[in-house]
Design an enzyme around this catalytic site. Structure first.
Site, short mmCIF file in Angstrom:
data_model
loop_
_atom_site.label_atom_id
_atom_site.label_comp_id
_atom_site.label_asym_id
_atom_site.label_seq_id
_atom_site.Cartn_x
_atom_site.Cartn_y
_atom_site.Cartn_z
N TRP A 134 0.88 -1.43 -0.25
CA TRP A 134 -0.34 -0.25 0.13
C TRP A 134 1.01 1.57 0.07
O TRP A 134 2.21 0.76 0.70
CB TRP A 134 -0.95 0.03 0.86
CG TRP A 134 -1.74 0.84 1.56
CD1 TRP A 134 -2.89 1.20 0.18
CD2 TRP A 134 -2.12 2.22 2.88
NE1 TRP A 134 -3.59 2.76 0.70
CE2 TRP A 134 -3.19 2.82 2.14
CE3 TRP A 134 -1.97 2.18 3.59
CZ2 TRP A 134 -4.14 3.79 2.87
CZ3 TRP A 134 -2.00 2.90 4.37
CH2 TRP A 134 -2.62 3.90 4.23
N ASP A 215 -1.88 -4.88 9.76
CA ASP A 215 -2.67 -3.83 9.12
C ASP A 215 -3.97 -4.44 8.39
O ASP A 215 -4.33 -5.60 7.58
CB ASP A 215 -2.40 -3.55 7.78
CG ASP A 215 -3.66 -1.79 6.53
OD1 ASP A 215 -4.02 -1.44 7.84
OD2 ASP A 215 -2.93 -1.51 6.21
N LYS A 252 -14.10 -0.50 4.85
CA LYS A 252 -14.37 -1.45 3.49
C LYS A 252 -15.61 -2.75 3.80
O LYS A 252 -16.82 -2.60 3.03
CB LYS A 252 -13.75 -2.67 3.02
CG LYS A 252 -11.69 -1.69 3.17
CD LYS A 252 -11.29 -0.50 1.66
CE LYS A 252 -10.75 0.09 1.56
NZ LYS A 252 -9.88 0.69 0.83
N1 PLP Z 1 -4.14 -0.41 4.94
C1 PLP Z 1 -4.58 -0.94 3.72
C2 PLP Z 1 -3.67 -2.02 3.00
C3 PLP Z 1 -5.45 -0.04 2.73
O1 PLP Z 1 -5.62 -0.69 1.34
C4 PLP Z 1 -5.70 0.98 3.00
C5 PLP Z 1 -7.02 1.55 1.98
O2 PLP Z 1 -7.27 1.25 1.26
C6 PLP Z 1 -6.08 0.90 4.58
C7 PLP Z 1 -4.73 0.71 5.21
C8 PLP Z 1 -6.57 2.84 4.84
O3 PLP Z 1 -7.89 2.23 4.86
P1 PLP Z 1 -9.08 3.68 5.21
O4 PLP Z 1 -9.51 4.27 4.66
O5 PLP Z 1 -9.72 2.73 6.41
O6 PLP Z 1 -8.14 5.03 6.35
#
Ligand code: PLP
Length: 405
Positions: A134, A215, A252
């Site tokens: 990410w 995560d 999500k």
């Molecule tokens: N971690 C990963 C692997 C993600 O893909 C994302 C969002 O796309 C996040 C964290 C962060 O998500 P949030 O929108 O809840 O901040």
């Protein structure tokens, strides 16, 4: 007037924003967005979970939460529910046994940030990240002053995790390093450790004295079962008894993207120090955000406290996953039917929202310029952007760009 800010450089926007802007400007009726990581329903629109719609009705018609400040650790009932979701009811309710410090955060990103800050404050500043990953991790680690170390997590050539490299890195990293892993549905590769691999990873973490940030942004979207998908967290907590941090997002799996709902949990294996961890988390949150936001947390609370709605939500998560898996099969079968040159097994092997297609940046550019198909430049395809009507178009576009090179 001469500005005092002339020395600032212009920061590049996230590349996905550029792709989305281009998509919105595209006039083609065939245009197809498979870029940003949101779950869409078959009509191509952002999906709202029916359980969330029902929770909103209950919020408006039956509850009177008001708009007072929350607390600096967030809404208690939401925190309890989010802990129970990950670690089970028993762990959470057994008196005096709770080894978890938690606060509500500004979604998954805020949870990761709070987790990184927590590690930094505890003196653990050396972070390890498998690539590709990410895109926000590296700048986020740098922002808190941590040191970023990377290794090759995934082999695009064979579509598999470089497990030997993962193990070697765990063995060679200096003691007390923090490894960042994703619990399931790895973004962007869709390639997760299997249970045996997880057990090996945890063994090395213990043996070489490391810490972990888990995560957890796509819980439920791998197997369709929220409990099954979080198995590794309970294994780490109860069986391996390691200390780790979980960054949990509800963006999500509750579809609450804009509400920014998440939680960070710190597992402290000595109960006497849970309070220390808790107060550190709260202090850090207070210094940056003060009180946690309430609306999203109240909706989650309504779902957590209502058995029927909770069951409905878990069923909806399962349906989302089923649809993703069906679409993956459809893409695979269509590419096989077209006899498109390449290894397309990855699309059915990988889990979650994303397919890491292995297409080159040039092929991705051509998908946009010749076919109006907007994937990301790294070849990450959001499977949920597809439906039964456009899969054929999408696969034919892939077929053309692959044969063109
Ligand atoms: N971690 C990963 C692997 C993600 O893909 C994302 C969002 O796309 C996040 C964290 C962060 O998500 P949030 O929108 O809840 O901040």
């Amino acid at each position: 007037v001469k500005s005092k800010f002339t020395h600032l450089t212009k920061e590049e926007p996230d590349p996905i924003i550029k792709t989305l802007t281009q998509y919105h400007q595209d006039q083609s009726p065939n245009k197809l967005d498979v870029s940003i990581g949101v779950y869409k329903s078959p009509d191509g629109l952002l999906y709202t979970f029916p359980s969330i719609i029902e929770a909103k009705e209950i919020y408006h018609n039956e509850k009177n939460y008001g708009h007072n400040y929350t607390t600096m650790s967030g809404i208690k009932e939401f925190i309890n529910g989010s802990q129970q979701l990950l670690f089970g009811k028993d762990v959470i309710t057994s008196d005096g046994e709770k080894k978890i410090a938690s606060i509500q955060t500004i979604a998954g990103t805020g949870a990761i940030h709070m987790g990184l800050l927590f590690f930094m404050e505890a003196g653990y500043k050396n972070f390890y990240l498998g690539l590709p990953s990410w895109s926000n991790y590296i700048p986020m680690i740098e922002t808190v002053g941590g040191k970023v170390n990377t290794y090759e997590y995934y082999n695009t050539a064979n579509g598999e995790i470089n497990f030997d490299t993962v193990k070697k890195t765990l063995i060679e990293a200096p003691k007390n390093s923090v490894f960042i892993f994703q619990t399931c549905c790895h973004n962007p590769t869709g390639a997760d450790f299997n249970n045996d691999q997880w057990i090996e990873v945890v063994k090395l973490i213990k043996q070489y004295d490391h810490l972990v940030l888990m995560d957890t942004a796509y819980l439920g979207f791998s197997s369709g079962d929220l409990i099954k998908d979080s198995w590794i967290l309970r294994y780490m907590y109860e069986e391996a008894e390691i200390e780790f941090v979980v960054a949990q997002s509800f963006s999500k799996n509750m579809g609450l993207y804009g509400e920014r709902l998440g939680a960070v949990h710190v597992i402290v294996q000595d109960e006497n120090y849970v309070d220390h961890a808790q107060s550190t988390l709260v202090a850090n949150f207070r210094h940056e955000c003060s009180f946690a936001p309430s609306f999203g947390a109240r909706l989650a609370q309504i779902i957590f406290e209502n058995d029927k709605l909770y069951q409905q939500w878990t069923k909806e998560v399962n349906q989302v996953t089923q649809r993703l898996q069906n679409l993956r099969q459809l893409v695979y079968q269509t590419l096989i039917k077209l006899e498109t040159p390449g290894n397309w097994k990855t699309v059915i092997q990988q889990k979650g929202l994303f397919w890491y297609s292995g297409l080159t940046p040039q092929q991705n550019d051509r998908l946009i310029s010749n076919h109006n198909v907007y994937s990301t430049s790294i070849g990450r395809v959001n499977i949920a952007g597809l439906n039964e009507q456009n899969v054929e178009y999408f696969c034919k576009a892939i077929d053309e760009v692959v044969r063109h090179n």
